[in-house]
Every structure is written in C-alpha cells, then in structure tokens.
Design an enzyme around this catalytic site. Sequence first.
Site, PDB file in Angstrom:
ATOM      1  N   CYS A 269       7.137  -0.879   6.420  1.00  0.00           N
ATOM      2  CA  CYS A 269       6.623   0.320   5.763  1.00  0.00           C
ATOM      3  C   CYS A 269       7.700   0.892   4.853  1.00  0.00           C
ATOM      4  O   CYS A 269       8.866   0.965   5.252  1.00  0.00           O
ATOM      5  CB  CYS A 269       6.248   1.345   6.839  1.00  0.00           C
ATOM      6  SG  CYS A 269       5.595   2.884   6.187  1.00  0.00           S
ATOM      7  N   LEU A 270       7.309   1.314   3.661  1.00  0.00           N
ATOM      8  CA  LEU A 270       8.278   1.906   2.734  1.00  0.00           C
ATOM      9  C   LEU A 270       8.889   3.181   3.311  1.00  0.00           C
ATOM     10  O   LEU A 270       9.983   3.573   2.927  1.00  0.00           O
ATOM     11  CB  LEU A 270       7.606   2.219   1.388  1.00  0.00           C
ATOM     12  CG  LEU A 270       7.145   0.991   0.592  1.00  0.00           C
ATOM     13  CD1 LEU A 270       6.345   1.435  -0.627  1.00  0.00           C
ATOM     14  CD2 LEU A 270       8.318   0.119   0.184  1.00  0.00           C
TER      15      LEU A 270
ATOM     16  N   GLY B  48       0.850  -1.184   0.000  1.00  0.00           N
ATOM     17  CA  GLY B  48       0.000   0.000   0.000  1.00  0.00           C
ATOM     18  C   GLY B  48       0.881   1.227   0.000  1.00  0.00           C
ATOM     19  O   GLY B  48       2.093   1.137   0.251  1.00  0.00           O
TER      20      GLY B  48
ATOM     21  N   GLN C 166       2.924   9.834   2.040  1.00  0.00           N
ATOM     22  CA  GLN C 166       4.240   9.191   1.901  1.00  0.00           C
ATOM     23  C   GLN C 166       4.982   9.676   0.658  1.00  0.00           C
ATOM     24  O   GLN C 166       6.192   9.471   0.550  1.00  0.00           O
ATOM     25  CB  GLN C 166       4.082   7.665   1.809  1.00  0.00           C
ATOM     26  CG  GLN C 166       3.663   7.024   3.117  1.00  0.00           C
ATOM     27  CD  GLN C 166       3.609   5.523   2.958  1.00  0.00           C
ATOM     28  OE1 GLN C 166       2.586   4.975   2.555  1.00  0.00           O
ATOM     29  NE2 GLN C 166       4.701   4.839   3.264  1.00  0.00           N
TER      30      GLN C 166
ATOM     31  N   HIS D  82      -1.613   6.253   8.069  1.00  0.00           N
ATOM     32  CA  HIS D  82      -0.725   7.243   7.445  1.00  0.00           C
ATOM     33  C   HIS D  82      -1.459   8.573   7.234  1.00  0.00           C
ATOM     34  O   HIS D  82      -0.890   9.639   7.430  1.00  0.00           O
ATOM     35  CB  HIS D  82      -0.231   6.745   6.080  1.00  0.00           C
ATOM     36  CG  HIS D  82       0.979   5.862   6.149  1.00  0.00           C
ATOM     37  ND1 HIS D  82       2.172   6.268   6.704  1.00  0.00           N
ATOM     38  CD2 HIS D  82       1.186   4.587   5.727  1.00  0.00           C
ATOM     39  CE1 HIS D  82       3.059   5.286   6.608  1.00  0.00           C
ATOM     40  NE2 HIS D  82       2.490   4.249   6.024  1.00  0.00           N
TER      41      HIS D  82
ATOM     42  N   HIS E 122      -3.139   0.084   8.446  1.00  0.00           N
ATOM     43  CA  HIS E 122      -1.808   0.702   8.285  1.00  0.00           C
ATOM     44  C   HIS E 122      -1.886   1.903   7.337  1.00  0.00           C
ATOM     45  O   HIS E 122      -1.339   2.969   7.631  1.00  0.00           O
ATOM     46  CB  HIS E 122      -0.838  -0.363   7.753  1.00  0.00           C
ATOM     47  CG  HIS E 122       0.550   0.128   7.493  1.00  0.00           C
ATOM     48  ND1 HIS E 122       1.638  -0.316   8.214  1.00  0.00           N
ATOM     49  CD2 HIS E 122       1.036   1.022   6.587  1.00  0.00           C
ATOM     50  CE1 HIS E 122       2.732   0.297   7.759  1.00  0.00           C
ATOM     51  NE2 HIS E 122       2.388   1.112   6.768  1.00  0.00           N
ATOM     52  N   GLU E 123      -2.581   1.733   6.209  1.00  0.00           N
ATOM     53  CA  GLU E 123      -2.638   2.820   5.214  1.00  0.00           C
ATOM     54  C   GLU E 123      -3.464   4.007   5.724  1.00  0.00           C
ATOM     55  O   GLU E 123      -3.069   5.163   5.544  1.00  0.00           O
ATOM     56  CB  GLU E 123      -3.197   2.314   3.880  1.00  0.00           C
ATOM     57  CG  GLU E 123      -2.320   1.285   3.190  1.00  0.00           C
ATOM     58  CD  GLU E 123      -0.854   1.665   3.125  1.00  0.00           C
ATOM     59  OE1 GLU E 123      -0.543   2.843   2.917  1.00  0.00           O
ATOM     60  OE2 GLU E 123      -0.005   0.768   3.298  1.00  0.00           O
TER      61      GLU E 123
HETATM   62 ZN    ZN Z   1       3.449   2.476   5.594  1.00  0.00          ZN
END
Ligand code: ZN
Length: 191
Positions: free
Chosen positions: A102-103, A49, A54, A148, A144-145
């Site tokens: 997470c990226l 995701g 981000q 953010h 999680h998304e």
């Molecule tokens: Zn993330």
Amino acid sequence: MSILKIATIGNPVLREVARPLSREELASPRWQRFIDDLIETMMDANGAGLAANQVYQPVRVCALHVKDNPRYPYKPNIPLTILVNPEIEPVGDETFMNYEGCLSVPNLRAQVPRAVHVRVRAWDRQGEDLAFDVKGLTAGTYQHEVDHLLGKVFLDRVVDTTTIATWADFERHHQAAFVERARALVARFGG
Ligand code: ZN
C-alpha cells in the site's frame, strides 16, 4: 492537475470512514479536478489504486489502474476505473491469500485473505450507475481500495503476522511462491 501528498500509516485521516458524495458535488469542478489529481497521483506513485482519504480527502472515491505495473509485475492489467460511493459484496465464500502492499504503508507487504469473487456497485465519475463482478487477483485490489474508504488498511486484515515483510524480503523470500499462486488465479479467472 497536480500531484497530491499521500498520507502514511498512523495519520488519522486513513482511519476516517469516508463520506459519500452527492451527484451535485460530484459534478462540480472542485471534485472533478480532485478526481484528475487522484488519478495523476496514483500514476505518479505507480499505485494499482488510490483512495481519496489516502490524499487527505475523506470522501467515497477511489481510483484503480494497472498497466504493466512495476510494483506488481504479476498483476493483470485493470483499465483506469473511478468508483464513487462504491459498495462491494463477496459472491460465494471462497477466499484466496493475497500478498498486498500500500502506498500509505511504506515498505511493508503481508498476506491478506480476500474474497475471490465480488460484486461492485458504484457510480462512475459522471454519476452513472456501475454494477459489475470482479474475480481473481483483481478482486483483491478492489477490496483493498474499498477498505480504505471504510477507514481500514490491509494490515488490519492480516491473519498470519509472520507473512509481514519488507519489499526486499518479500522479493527474496516470498515472491516466487506467491507469483506461482497468483499465476494460477490469473489462469483461472483471466485479467
Ligand atoms: Zn492501499
């Protein structure tokens, strides 16, 4: 389309509460192009995701997609999904411990408690209303998304800091036990 730069932990943009988009903005070429870029960036980075903040745009848009993901080989597939102005609420109070990465948090993973069943309300990229329930491991990805977009990262939700691990140490010391639990969740709830 282009690949966008991904902000990493410590960058204030990850801590901004994203603002909603209006239907007029969403329909504009600018934001439709942005959504294409968000998808391309997520896929290029093998993310499950990616949220708009981000990639330095603090608006309430996120993308999800899992297709035999090499970063998360035990994750059930998720068809490509765009959520605009999403709201998420737990259904019931059962939680599970999800091992997340997470990226925007390079080379760290940790266990985070997540609701096992959530209800999602959002628009799709055309501005049409979406409402659906998500269960199991995939519910963790959704939480999680959407976190953010609230300016939160998974590290904020870690209860037991001894579960924090680099990716190599996760694979060496934690993956086997987690994959067993993950498989049980997938067996119970399906993809
Ligand atoms: Zn993330």
